[in-house]
Design a protein around this motif. Structure first.
Motif, short mmCIF file in Angstrom:
data_model
loop_
_atom_site.label_atom_id
_atom_site.label_comp_id
_atom_site.label_asym_id
_atom_site.label_seq_id
_atom_site.Cartn_x
_atom_site.Cartn_y
_atom_site.Cartn_z
N THR A 196 1.02 -1.31 -0.04
CA THR A 196 0.37 -0.14 -0.23
C THR A 196 1.15 1.79 -0.12
O THR A 196 0.10 2.09 -0.07
CB THR A 196 -0.69 -0.25 1.44
N SER A 197 2.04 1.22 0.54
CA SER A 197 3.15 2.41 0.29
C SER A 197 3.33 2.93 -0.99
O SER A 197 3.87 1.64 -1.94
CB SER A 197 3.85 1.76 1.00
N ASP A 198 3.70 3.84 -1.70
CA ASP A 198 4.33 4.98 -2.52
C ASP A 198 5.65 4.85 -1.57
O ASP A 198 6.52 5.70 -3.13
CB ASP A 198 3.60 5.98 -3.78
N ALA A 199 5.97 4.27 -1.20
CA ALA A 199 7.46 4.95 -0.48
C ALA A 199 8.11 4.06 -1.04
O ALA A 199 8.47 2.67 -1.70
CB ALA A 199 7.41 5.08 1.36
N ASP A 200 9.61 3.83 -0.54
CA ASP A 200 10.33 2.92 -1.21
C ASP A 200 10.77 2.61 -0.14
O ASP A 200 10.14 2.34 0.51
CB ASP A 200 12.15 4.10 -1.32
N VAL A 201 11.90 0.88 -0.79
CA VAL A 201 12.27 0.11 0.44
C VAL A 201 12.65 -0.11 1.42
O VAL A 201 11.86 -0.04 2.55
CB VAL A 201 12.92 -0.78 -0.64
N GLY A 202 13.36 1.08 1.36
CA GLY A 202 13.86 1.65 2.78
C GLY A 202 13.05 2.17 3.67
O GLY A 202 12.87 1.77 5.06
N THR A 203 11.97 2.89 3.31
CA THR A 203 11.56 3.54 3.88
C THR A 203 10.04 2.65 5.27
O THR A 203 9.73 3.05 5.72
CB THR A 203 10.05 4.64 3.27
N ALA A 204 9.62 1.51 4.08
CA ALA A 204 8.91 0.70 4.81
C ALA A 204 9.81 -0.13 5.65
O ALA A 204 9.27 -0.10 6.80
CB ALA A 204 8.64 -0.80 3.36
N PHE A 205 10.72 -0.16 5.81
CA PHE A 205 11.65 -1.38 6.78
C PHE A 205 11.98 -0.26 7.53
O PHE A 205 11.92 -0.95 8.67
CB PHE A 205 13.07 -1.52 5.72
N VAL A 206 12.30 1.26 7.66
CA VAL A 206 12.64 2.01 8.71
C VAL A 206 10.98 2.37 9.91
O VAL A 206 11.18 1.95 10.62
CB VAL A 206 12.90 3.22 8.17
N LYS A 207 9.98 2.07 8.89
CA LYS A 207 8.85 1.92 9.28
C LYS A 207 8.44 0.54 10.65
O LYS A 207 7.85 0.84 11.74
CB LYS A 207 7.38 2.43 9.04
N LEU A 208 9.06 -0.33 10.44
CA LEU A 208 9.02 -1.50 10.46
C LEU A 208 10.62 -2.29 12.09
O LEU A 208 10.14 -3.07 12.14
CB LEU A 208 7.83 -2.39 9.88
N ALA A 209 11.24 -1.55 11.95
CA ALA A 209 12.43 -1.77 12.08
C ALA A 209 12.33 -2.03 12.83
O ALA A 209 13.27 -3.36 13.22
CB ALA A 209 13.25 -0.58 11.81
N ASP A 210 11.74 -1.49 14.10
CA ASP A 210 12.09 -2.38 15.80
C ASP A 210 11.45 -4.03 15.76
O ASP A 210 11.75 -4.97 16.25
CB ASP A 210 11.51 -2.00 16.58
#
Length: 135
Positions: free
Chosen positions: A62-76
């Protein structure tokens, strides 16, 4: 290109996690093939990992963001893998021990080989997938 490749591999990984839960963990619990301590030692927190990856896949889809942004949101949540990594080294020994000591478990492992959903892979091949996903 990187996002589409990630989506394909993440969907496949989610399917493999679902197989671990549906084809292995659930019947082992439902039929009382192993006690809860052995189940915990064998499967670790794979249910939590699967819940995380469902969330990650939804975020990626659902994200228009890049791969890095998706992982940063869920990194913890990636810290979940430290718990799972603690059980990986003993999985093979537990499976072998239980196969020898527990005829019902041995019969389950033999019977499940015929399950086409497993794509001719054994239980150990699926249980290592969470570690392989990180590598």
């Amino acid at each position: 290109m990187a996002m589409s490749e990630l989506l394909v591999t993440e969907r496949s990984y989610n399917e493999d996690l679902q197989i671990i839960l549906k084809e292995f963990l659930k019947p082992i619990r439902e039929h009382g093939l192993l006690d809860e301590e052995t189940i915990r030692d064998l499967f670790g927190n794979v249910e939590v990992i699967q819940a995380f990856h469902i969330q990650l896949l939804a975020s990626l889809e659902t994200s228009d963001a890049d791969v890095g942004t998706a992982f940063v949101k869920l990194a913890d949540f990636l810290k979940l893998y430290t718990v799972y990594a603690a059980v990986v080294n003993n999985q093979s020994a537990i499976i072998n021990r239980e196969r020898l000591a527990n005829p019902k478990f041995a019969e389950f492992l033999h019977a499940i080989k015929k399950n086409p959903a497993l794509r001719s892979l054994d239980m150990e091949s699926f249980l290592i997938k969470p570690v392989q996903r990180l590598c």
